[in-house]
Every structure is written in structure tokens, then in C-alpha cells.
Design a protein around this motif. Structure first.
Motif, short mmCIF file in Angstrom:
data_model
loop_
_atom_site.label_atom_id
_atom_site.label_comp_id
_atom_site.label_asym_id
_atom_site.label_seq_id
_atom_site.Cartn_x
_atom_site.Cartn_y
_atom_site.Cartn_z
N LEU A 27 0.85 -1.20 0.00
CA LEU A 27 0.00 0.00 0.00
C LEU A 27 0.88 1.25 0.00
O LEU A 27 1.79 1.37 0.82
CB LEU A 27 -0.91 0.02 1.23
CG LEU A 27 -1.86 -1.18 1.41
CD1 LEU A 27 -2.61 -1.06 2.72
CD2 LEU A 27 -2.83 -1.27 0.25
N ALA A 28 0.63 2.16 -0.93
CA ALA A 28 1.31 3.46 -0.96
C ALA A 28 0.68 4.33 0.12
O ALA A 28 -0.46 4.78 0.00
CB ALA A 28 1.19 4.10 -2.33
N LEU A 29 1.41 4.56 1.21
CA LEU A 29 0.81 5.19 2.39
C LEU A 29 0.43 6.65 2.17
O LEU A 29 -0.50 7.14 2.82
CB LEU A 29 1.77 5.06 3.57
CG LEU A 29 1.93 3.65 4.14
CD1 LEU A 29 2.86 3.66 5.34
CD2 LEU A 29 0.57 3.08 4.55
N CYS A 65 3.23 -3.22 3.73
CA CYS A 65 2.61 -4.50 3.37
C CYS A 65 1.51 -4.81 4.38
O CYS A 65 1.80 -5.19 5.51
CB CYS A 65 3.67 -5.60 3.35
SG CYS A 65 3.04 -7.19 2.78
N PHE A 66 0.25 -4.63 3.97
CA PHE A 66 -0.86 -4.75 4.90
C PHE A 66 -2.14 -5.03 4.10
O PHE A 66 -2.26 -4.65 2.94
CB PHE A 66 -1.03 -3.44 5.69
CG PHE A 66 -1.37 -3.63 7.14
CD1 PHE A 66 -0.39 -3.55 8.11
CD2 PHE A 66 -2.67 -3.90 7.54
CE1 PHE A 66 -0.69 -3.72 9.45
CE2 PHE A 66 -2.99 -4.06 8.87
CZ PHE A 66 -1.98 -3.97 9.84
N ASP A 67 -3.07 -5.69 4.76
CA ASP A 67 -4.40 -5.87 4.17
C ASP A 67 -5.12 -4.52 4.17
O ASP A 67 -5.18 -3.83 5.19
CB ASP A 67 -5.19 -6.91 4.97
CG ASP A 67 -6.53 -7.22 4.36
OD1 ASP A 67 -7.44 -6.38 4.52
OD2 ASP A 67 -6.67 -8.29 3.75
N GLY A 70 5.14 -2.26 10.72
CA GLY A 70 4.92 -3.32 9.74
C GLY A 70 6.04 -3.39 8.73
O GLY A 70 7.02 -2.64 8.78
N ARG A 71 5.91 -4.32 7.77
CA ARG A 71 6.94 -4.51 6.75
C ARG A 71 6.72 -3.54 5.60
O ARG A 71 5.59 -3.27 5.20
CB ARG A 71 6.90 -5.93 6.20
CG ARG A 71 7.05 -7.02 7.25
CD ARG A 71 7.35 -8.36 6.59
NE ARG A 71 6.41 -8.67 5.52
CZ ARG A 71 5.29 -9.35 5.69
NH1 ARG A 71 4.95 -9.77 6.89
NH2 ARG A 71 4.49 -9.62 4.67
N CYS A 130 5.54 -8.12 -0.19
CA CYS A 130 4.61 -8.98 0.54
C CYS A 130 4.80 -10.43 0.10
O CYS A 130 4.93 -10.71 -1.09
CB CYS A 130 3.17 -8.55 0.28
SG CYS A 130 2.81 -6.88 0.89
N ARG A 131 4.80 -11.36 1.09
CA ARG A 131 4.96 -12.77 0.78
C ARG A 131 3.74 -13.53 1.26
O ARG A 131 3.20 -13.22 2.28
CB ARG A 131 6.22 -13.33 1.46
CG ARG A 131 7.50 -12.77 0.86
CD ARG A 131 8.73 -13.38 1.54
NE ARG A 131 8.88 -12.89 2.89
CZ ARG A 131 9.56 -11.78 3.19
NH1 ARG A 131 10.14 -11.07 2.24
NH2 ARG A 131 9.66 -11.36 4.42
#
Length: 525
Positions: free
Chosen positions: A379-381, A414-416, A519-520, A524-525
Motif C-alpha cells: 500500500l502506498a501510504l 505490506c498490509f491488508d 509493519g513490513r 509482501c509474501r
């Protein structure tokens, strides 16, 4: 038992080699008896004739060949053993005949050879060895009586000695069977003990608790990997416990002298709270077992079990509540359309507000069951947070300067997407509730994390912060200080972060409300 021993018998080459060494020494003694003056050897009348020297030399060479074969050609054990026993029977009988027959006492040496051969031999061969020695002694003695004038009574003495041959062979064989049985039992028990030791070692290594074996003088004799990580123990055993965990060593000493409890709490090297339990062992050295438990992990596990049971109960209740709650809300909306007095309007507002609150509680409870369905994406924050802040301000009806966004282009988390929206909504809602609601009252800042590949989202308000007494309870479910709160917002936010490989923490040193999502920012893995 004999059949079982015969099926499990193995050639004992080492013992056979020792037997050949004894025979080699015996051949050397015969050489000395031949070469030394007659007065030095007593009744042994072995004159240094060519025949005697040839016999001694032949006997010595046969023993050397047998010894070499037992070392370098370890095959056909029974054949080699039988051949050497035959050599002994012939050579010793000839020496006995040359020394004057049975009266010389040389025949007793055959008892030693038979006993040794019976100990390492197999089955009925030992009787064959006894019969061979008996035949050799009796024939030589009878020939001596007929040809050289040996006393006739010496034949009876030869018969007694022959009976001793059979008795020695049988008894040595029985003793050999007992030794073989004990050796096999010890071998099988050793294998079983080794297997149990390997299994126990693997179980200890896989245990989630730390295990230490400490001597009475405070040396760490053994430990598993968990204990090594908890106490930062060295790889090698034998280090003093007082150097690695002084508080644990003090508690152990107090327990050992019956001055302390069986369990004690102390802090590990990583700052985690640990509990140690002491137990005595029944070993001869008096070692002490120490079990280390992570108190935080125990509390977390208990909370997970509690929440799992609570989640199943509340989820089923929530589904049952939502239908009548919707009916009540719909009926309230219908009543609002009718013209009524000010009192009815106020009661309808109270009704609708509580219906909305109950619906929010039900939604939060249902969200508990969906927290592990994470589908992380990059995600582009800067864009995500800008859009989120705009929606949040519009929903809450706030001026644009109440929430300040600090984000740079290129920051990726990297997040939902739906999970991050829920986390930020809960955090900003909580921050807004405790802030002054003035310009810049709430800040949402994106910063690089302390570790490589990590990114932090900071939610900061200008409120009084979290009281010291509530720090341990701030993330507990159903804990709230607000009359309109459900007590699930921060708990759900932290659980959603965990489902995405992130973490949610409270900055304890801050004088205001300050929550950090870490978060990372890698792929994303």
C-alpha cells in the motif's frame, strides 16, 4: 536357551587373540624348559635334543600363524579355533610324553586351553575339544606304558584328568553362555537406553519451556535451546549459574536450604518475566532440575483460550441480536416520521443512539472472528492515508486541520487494505476522543522503523495520555474508560496488526496518547 544363544552367537576375535597370546607365552616357556639346565626345571625332563627343539619350534610357528590369522583374516572362526585346539592337544601331549607322562603335570595345561576354547567356542564343539584332548592323553599314556615302561596306574590318572577335561569344557561352556546372555542383555539395554535418551533429548529440545540441570555447587550441566535463549547461556555446559542468572542462583540457593518457595519469578535477559520451578532428582550426584516458564506466554495462551471461548459465545449471540436490533431501529425510524412532541423526539434520539451503539458492539464482536483472514498487499501510504483522513474527517464532521498527516511519497506498507483501514479508524477514533479536537489535535505520521525493512505509523493526540495504572490493561478486550466505548477497538486493532505480521504498541514514555503500528515495507509474501 542354548538354541537362542546359538542364533545370536558372534565370533569373539578379541578373546581369541588373547588366547593365542597366552599360547605364545606358553611356547616360550617350553623353549626355556628345554634350554635351561635340568636342575632348574624340576621334574620336567625335557632334554635339548633335535626332536624337542623341532617340536617347540613347530609349536611356536603354528601359534604365530594362528595369531596372525586371528588379526588379519577374521573369517571361519570355528575352523581357526578348532585347528589351534588340535595343535595344543598334539603339542602338549608330546611334551607331556617326553617329560615322563602324566606324572610330569604338563597335561594340566590342556585344562587351560580347553577352558579358554570353551568360553569363546560354540555349541557342541567344546565337547569335541574335550574328546580330542582325552584321546590324545590316553593314547600317549598307553603307548608310554607299553613302550617306555610308564607305571600302569598312570592310565587311571590319565582317565581322571580326561574326566576333568569334560568337566572343564562343560562348566566353561555354561559360564560362556551366561556371559553371552548377560552381554546380549547389556547390549539390548544399552540400545534401549540410548533410544530413550535420544527421545528424551528430542522432547526436551522441542519443549516450549526451558530446562536446566544444575549441580549442587551451581554449575549448569545441561540445558535445552529454550533455556539458552532465555538466559543467554553459552553453548558449552559447565558454566556457573551465578554468572548468567544471579537472581535465579540466589533463588535456587534459598530453595535448596529450605528457605524459599518451589517457584520464583525473575526477569530474563530479554526483559521477559520468567518463572522458575525447582525439583530434586534421585541421581547419586544430587542434580537439580530447573524448569523455566515464560509468564507472558502463559498469560497470552490463557487469554487466547478465554477469547476463543468468548468469541464463539458472543458470535452466536451477536447473530441473534442483530435481527431484532434491526427491527427496533427500523421501527424507530418509522416513529420519527410521525409528528410528535419534543419529549417523543428526545426519546427517539436516545433509542436510535443506543441502537447504533449496540450495532457497533455487534460489528466489533463479529470482527473478532474475521481478524485472521488477512490478504496483505503493498500500500502506498501517502495516497492511502490521505484518502483515509479525508473520509474520517467527513464522517466525524471535523474541520480539515484537526488531523495532520505527515507522509512522504514512496513509503509502502505490506498490509491488508481493509484491515489497515479498520486499525487506523480505531486508533484515530480513540485519539480524537481523548484529544482537545483543536487544530493539529491528532497527528498521523509515517516514519522509518528502527529495524531494516520496517515502517512505522504513529498516531499521536494532544490529550493527557494513558495513566500509568492502565498501561497493562489498555489492550485488554472489553476494557474501556469511555461510557460510549465497547472496549474492543484497541484489542481488535492489535489483533489485526498481528494477523498482518505487524505490531501495535503504546509509547510509554510519551506524555500524550501515542500509538505505533510497525509493519513490513518490503515485498509482501
Amino acid at each position: 536357551m542354548a538354541d537362542w544363544l546359538a542364533s545370536t552367537w558372534e565370533a569373539n576375535w578379541r578373546s581369541f587373540q588373547y588366547f593365542n597370546l597366552y599360547r605364545l607365552i606358553l611356547a616360550g616357556l617350553f623353549f626355556l624348559a628345554i634350554l635351561l639346565p635340568p636342575g632348574w626345571v624340576g621334574r620336567l625332563e625335557l632334554s635339548p635334543t633335535a626332536a624337542m627343539l623341532a617340536l617347540a619350534t613347530t609349536y611356536l610357528c603354528a601359534i604365530l600363524v594362528g595369531l596372525a590369522l586371528s588379526i588379519h583374516w577374521q573369517r571361519r572362526f570355528n575352523f581357526q579355533l578348532s585347528l589351534q585346539v588340535m595343535v595344543d592337544a598334539v603339542a602338549i601331549t608330546l611334551f607331556m610324553y617326553a617329560a615322563g607322562g602324566i606324572a610330569s603335570g604338563i597335561g594340566v595345561l590342556l585344562l587351560v586351553s580347553l577352558a579358554a576354547a570353551s568360553l569363546v567356542g560354540r555349541g557342541r564343539l567344546v565337547l569335541f575339544y574335550a574328546a580330542l584332548a582325552t584321546l590324545a592323553v590316553l593314547l600317549s599314556q598307553i603307548y608310554g606304558v607299553l613302550a617306555n615302561g610308564f607305571e600302569l596306574t598312570s592310565i587311571f590318572q590319565a582317565g581322571i584328568l580326561s574326566a576333568g577335561f569334560f568337566a572343564t569344557a562343560i562348566l566353561a561352556r555354561l559360564l560362556g553362555q551366561r556371559l553371552m546372555a548377560n552381554e546380549d542383555l547389556a547390549r539390548r539395554r544399552g540400545i534401549a537406553l540410548d533410544n530413550e535418551s535420544r527421545i528424551s533429548q528430542r522432547v526436551i529440545e522441542r519443549m516450549l519451556d526451558g530446562v536446566l540441570v544444575v549441580s549442587r555447587d551451581g554449575l549448569v550441566l545441561r540445558h535445552n535451546p529454550v533455556a539458552q535463549a532465555m538466559l543467554a547461556l553459552p553453548e558449552s555446559d559447565g558454566s556457573p549459574l551465578a554468572m548468567t542468572a544471579p537472581s535465579l542462583d540466589v533463588a535456587l540457593a534459598a530453595w535448596f536450604f529450605a528457605e524459599g518457595d518451589d517457584a520464583t519469578l525473575f526477569t530474563g535477559v530479554a526483559g521477559q518475566e520468567l518463572r522458575a520451578r525447582f525439583e530434586r532428582t534421585s541421581s547419586s550426584e544430587g542434580e537439580i532440575l530447573i524448569f523455566l516458564e515464560d509468564v507472558g506466554r502463559i498469560k497470552e495462551r490463557a487469554q487466547q483460550l478465554k477469547l476463543a471461548s468468548l468469541g464463539r459465545l458472543t458470535a452466536s449471540i451477536a447473530h441473534e441480536i442483530r435481527n431484532p436490533l434491526s427491527a427496533i431501529g427500523h421501527a424507530g425510524e418509522l416513529l420519527r416520521e410521525e409528528r410528535r412532541g419534543e419529549m417523543q423526539e428526545r426519546l427517539l434520539r436516545i433509542l436510535n443512539d443506543n441502537v447504533a451503539r449496540l450495532d457497533r458492539i455487534v460489528s466489533d464482536i463479529l470482527e473478532l472472528g474475521r481478524q485472521n483472514r488477512a490478504e496483505p498487499e503493498p500500500l502506498a501510504l501517502d495516497d492511502f492515508c490521505a484518502d483515509f483522513v479525508e473520509r474520517f474527517l467527513a464522517t466525524e464532521g471535523l474541520p480539515a486541520d484537526v488531523v495532520v498527516l505527515e507522509a512522504q511519497a514512496g513509503d509502502t506498507l505490506c498490509f491488508d487494505r481493509s484491515h489497515l483501514h479498520q486499525v487506523l479508524w480505531n486508533l484515530l477514533g480513540n485519539a480524537l476522543r481523548h484529544s482537545t479536537r483543536g487544530p493539529g489535535a491528532v497527528r498521523l505520521a509515517v516514519r522509518n522503523g528502527a529495524a531494516e525493512g520496517r515502517l512505522e505509523l504513529h498516531v499521536i493526540d494532544d490529550g493527557p495520555g494513558v495513566p500509568e495504572a492502565m498501561l497493562e490493561q489498555i489492550f485488554e478486550p472489553f476494557f474501556t474508560t469511555h461510557t460510549a466505548g465497547t472496549g474492543l477497538g484497541l484489542f481488535i486493532a492489535r489483533e489485526l496488526c498481528a494477523a498482518n505480521g505487524a505490531s501495535l504498541e503504546l509509547a510509554h514514555a510519551a506524555a500524550c496518547g501515542h500509538f505505533i503500528v510497525t509493519g513490513r515495507n518490503d515485498t509482501c509474501r
